[in-house]
Design a protein around this motif. Structure first.
Motif, short mmCIF file in Angstrom:
data_model
loop_
_atom_site.label_atom_id
_atom_site.label_comp_id
_atom_site.label_asym_id
_atom_site.label_seq_id
_atom_site.Cartn_x
_atom_site.Cartn_y
_atom_site.Cartn_z
N GLU A 135 -14.87 73.53 14.91
CA GLU A 135 -14.77 74.91 14.52
C GLU A 135 -12.96 74.60 15.66
O GLU A 135 -11.81 74.84 15.39
CB GLU A 135 -14.89 76.03 14.18
CG GLU A 135 -15.27 77.01 13.22
CD GLU A 135 -16.54 77.75 13.25
OE1 GLU A 135 -16.99 78.55 12.58
OE2 GLU A 135 -16.71 78.35 15.01
N ALA A 136 -13.35 73.79 16.11
CA ALA A 136 -12.61 73.53 17.53
C ALA A 136 -12.85 72.17 18.42
O ALA A 136 -14.67 71.93 18.25
CB ALA A 136 -12.22 74.35 18.95
N ASP A 137 -12.33 71.52 19.00
CA ASP A 137 -12.53 69.95 19.74
C ASP A 137 -12.79 70.61 21.14
O ASP A 137 -13.95 70.10 21.83
CB ASP A 137 -11.66 69.29 20.06
CG ASP A 137 -10.90 69.01 18.37
OD1 ASP A 137 -11.83 68.18 17.33
OD2 ASP A 137 -10.50 69.45 17.91
N ILE A 138 -12.35 71.56 22.07
CA ILE A 138 -12.71 72.36 23.14
C ILE A 138 -12.94 73.83 23.60
O ILE A 138 -11.93 73.93 22.46
CB ILE A 138 -11.86 71.71 24.09
CG1 ILE A 138 -11.52 70.12 24.46
CG2 ILE A 138 -12.39 72.08 25.48
CD1 ILE A 138 -10.50 69.62 25.20
N ALA A 139 -13.92 74.19 24.18
CA ALA A 139 -14.40 75.45 24.21
C ALA A 139 -14.20 75.75 25.52
O ALA A 139 -14.70 74.98 25.83
CB ALA A 139 -14.82 76.08 23.27
N LEU A 140 -13.61 76.73 25.52
CA LEU A 140 -13.48 76.99 27.45
C LEU A 140 -15.11 78.61 26.99
O LEU A 140 -13.57 79.46 26.76
CB LEU A 140 -12.23 77.22 27.93
CG LEU A 140 -10.92 76.29 27.70
CD1 LEU A 140 -9.55 76.84 29.03
CD2 LEU A 140 -12.50 75.12 29.19
N ARG A 141 -15.98 78.51 27.49
CA ARG A 141 -16.12 80.00 27.97
C ARG A 141 -16.64 80.52 29.25
O ARG A 141 -16.84 79.88 30.32
CB ARG A 141 -17.69 79.60 26.81
CG ARG A 141 -17.23 79.37 25.65
CD ARG A 141 -18.05 79.17 24.70
NE ARG A 141 -18.31 79.40 23.50
CZ ARG A 141 -18.69 78.60 22.23
NH1 ARG A 141 -19.78 78.37 22.95
NH2 ARG A 141 -17.73 78.48 21.32
N PHE A 142 -17.06 81.73 29.43
CA PHE A 142 -17.51 82.48 30.41
C PHE A 142 -18.51 82.72 30.71
O PHE A 142 -19.25 83.79 31.19
CB PHE A 142 -16.68 83.58 30.41
CG PHE A 142 -15.25 83.70 31.16
CD1 PHE A 142 -13.96 83.66 32.54
CD2 PHE A 142 -13.97 83.91 29.72
CE1 PHE A 142 -12.94 83.41 31.68
CE2 PHE A 142 -12.58 83.64 30.14
CZ PHE A 142 -12.45 83.36 30.97
N ALA A 253 -20.34 66.36 21.28
CA ALA A 253 -20.43 65.09 21.99
C ALA A 253 -19.89 64.07 21.02
O ALA A 253 -19.87 63.14 22.03
CB ALA A 253 -22.50 64.79 20.96
N ARG A 254 -19.68 64.04 19.70
CA ARG A 254 -18.71 62.80 18.94
C ARG A 254 -16.95 62.69 19.54
O ARG A 254 -16.82 61.11 19.18
CB ARG A 254 -18.59 63.05 17.41
CG ARG A 254 -20.23 62.98 17.23
CD ARG A 254 -20.92 63.07 15.81
NE ARG A 254 -21.81 62.79 15.39
CZ ARG A 254 -22.82 63.82 14.55
NH1 ARG A 254 -22.26 64.12 13.28
NH2 ARG A 254 -24.17 63.34 14.24
N SER A 255 -16.74 63.76 20.18
CA SER A 255 -15.65 63.19 20.01
C SER A 255 -15.37 62.87 21.80
O SER A 255 -14.01 63.52 22.11
CB SER A 255 -15.13 65.38 20.33
OG SER A 255 -15.04 65.62 19.06
N ARG A 256 -16.31 63.15 22.71
CA ARG A 256 -15.43 63.07 23.69
C ARG A 256 -15.35 62.02 24.39
O ARG A 256 -14.30 61.82 25.69
CB ARG A 256 -17.33 62.98 24.86
CG ARG A 256 -18.04 62.16 24.99
CD ARG A 256 -19.30 62.99 26.01
NE ARG A 256 -20.43 61.24 25.78
CZ ARG A 256 -21.25 60.75 24.71
NH1 ARG A 256 -21.05 61.26 23.48
NH2 ARG A 256 -21.70 59.92 24.60
N THR A 257 -15.81 60.65 23.88
CA THR A 257 -14.95 59.84 23.97
C THR A 257 -13.52 59.02 23.12
O THR A 257 -12.55 58.50 23.34
CB THR A 257 -15.52 58.22 23.76
OG1 THR A 257 -15.72 58.73 22.23
CG2 THR A 257 -16.96 58.28 24.04
N ARG A 258 -12.89 60.59 22.66
CA ARG A 258 -11.85 59.99 22.13
C ARG A 258 -10.29 60.07 23.54
O ARG A 258 -10.87 61.62 23.99
CB ARG A 258 -11.24 61.26 20.96
CG ARG A 258 -12.32 61.08 19.30
CD ARG A 258 -12.25 61.40 18.34
NE ARG A 258 -10.64 62.35 18.38
CZ ARG A 258 -9.97 63.02 18.22
NH1 ARG A 258 -10.76 64.72 18.28
NH2 ARG A 258 -8.60 63.19 17.67
N PRO A 259 -9.93 59.66 23.62
CA PRO A 259 -8.45 59.68 24.73
C PRO A 259 -7.93 60.50 24.49
O PRO A 259 -7.86 61.27 25.62
CB PRO A 259 -8.00 58.45 24.04
CG PRO A 259 -8.53 57.18 23.83
CD PRO A 259 -9.17 57.94 22.72
#
Length: 278
Positions: A135-142, A253-259
């Motif tokens: 649903e998102a590539d990166i999430a910021l959480r508290f 985990a699969r997105s972490r290497t995308r520039p």
């Protein structure tokens, strides 16, 4: 089964409803329902369970959706080669609304200038959109995440919460502005409940922006993030910070290497530092 079926499945997973998926895709609900039925028939199993009006992926459906998301990324990479020298493509970031509105958006200009090839989507949501379901590539959480098993997490900052009031009103004359039951799980809500008058009545809010407006209007006092409160007109801190929350970043985990994803992650960390959230 063609790619278009997968596109409909991803939209439904992200929207969790036929109407929401239809809006994302620019079609009607009947079309979404028909594509879902065709996709599940082709696969030979259900992709979603229907629970409380929402479409929730089945165990086998999660695998299908992960593969579909990989295909989506592959298509984007084919159209927009994503390289360290020239990061390109779409990246979706989710966080609570106030963090996006008051920290990320004001820092976007520098990012857009440096990375013109990245289409950045900022998704304000208080319900923790899933990185695992793409649903998102990166999430910021508290809080330290415990549900997105397919995501990598790291602590990237912290935020102090401080009691605040209208600068024109003495604290002792102001009631506490508590949080509604929908936000009662928040640590700052629990802290306020411990201070507030237990008698019924008074204003309750469900989000930070409403709390800010209420404090500025002199209705009462409440807890606000210290870096945010420091820049707000008409608001004064009512003592030192009394609560600290960690900020965590999740990346699939699969997105972490995308520039492009790496570039956005670096920008998010720098934006938090500039906003005094490090």
């Amino acid at each position: 089964m063609n790619w278009d079926h997968f596109r409909f499945l991803l939209a439904l997973a992200r929207a969790e409803s036929l109407s929401g998926a239809a809006r994302r895709l620019g079609v009607d609900q009947t079309t979404v329902a028909r594509r879902l039925a065709a996709a599940e028939a082709a696969l030979g199993h259900a992709v979603f369970d229907r629970a409380d009006g929402r479409f929730v992926p089945t165990i086998r459906g999660v695998d299908v959706l992960n593969r579909a998301a990989d295909m989506e990324i592959a298509v984007e990479d084919a159209c927009y080669p994503d390289t360290p020298e020239s990061p390109q493509g779409a990246v979706r970031v989710t966080a609570v609304p106030w963090l996006i509105q008051r920290v990320l958006v004001p820092n976007y200009d520098a990012f857009g200038t440096v990375y013109p090839g990245i289409a950045l989507s900022l998704l304000p949501d208080s319900q923790n959109l899933s990185v695992t379901r793409r649903e998102a590539d990166i999430a910021l959480r508290f809080a330290r995440p415990d549900g997105d098993s397919g995501a990598l997490s790291r602590r990237v900052g912290r935020v102090d919460f401080v009691p605040c009031r209208s600068a024109e009103s003495p604290a002792e004359t102001l009631p506490w502005i508590a949080y509604d039951a929908a936000a009662g799980h928040l640590p700052q809500a629990a802290w306020i409940d411990a201070q507030a008058d237990p008698a019924p009545g008074g204003l309750k809010v469900a989000d930070l922006e409403t709390a800010i407006a209420a404090v500025q209007a002199g209705i009462g006092r409440t807890m606000l993030p210290a870096p945010v409160a420091a820049g707000l007109p008409g608001i004064a801190a009512d003592g030192p910070p009394v609560l600290e929350r960690e900020i965590w970043m999740l990346i699939h985990a699969r997105s972490r290497t995308r520039p492009s994803v790496s570039a956005v992650a670096d920008w998010l960390i720098s934006a938090l530092r500039r906003g005094n959230f490090a």
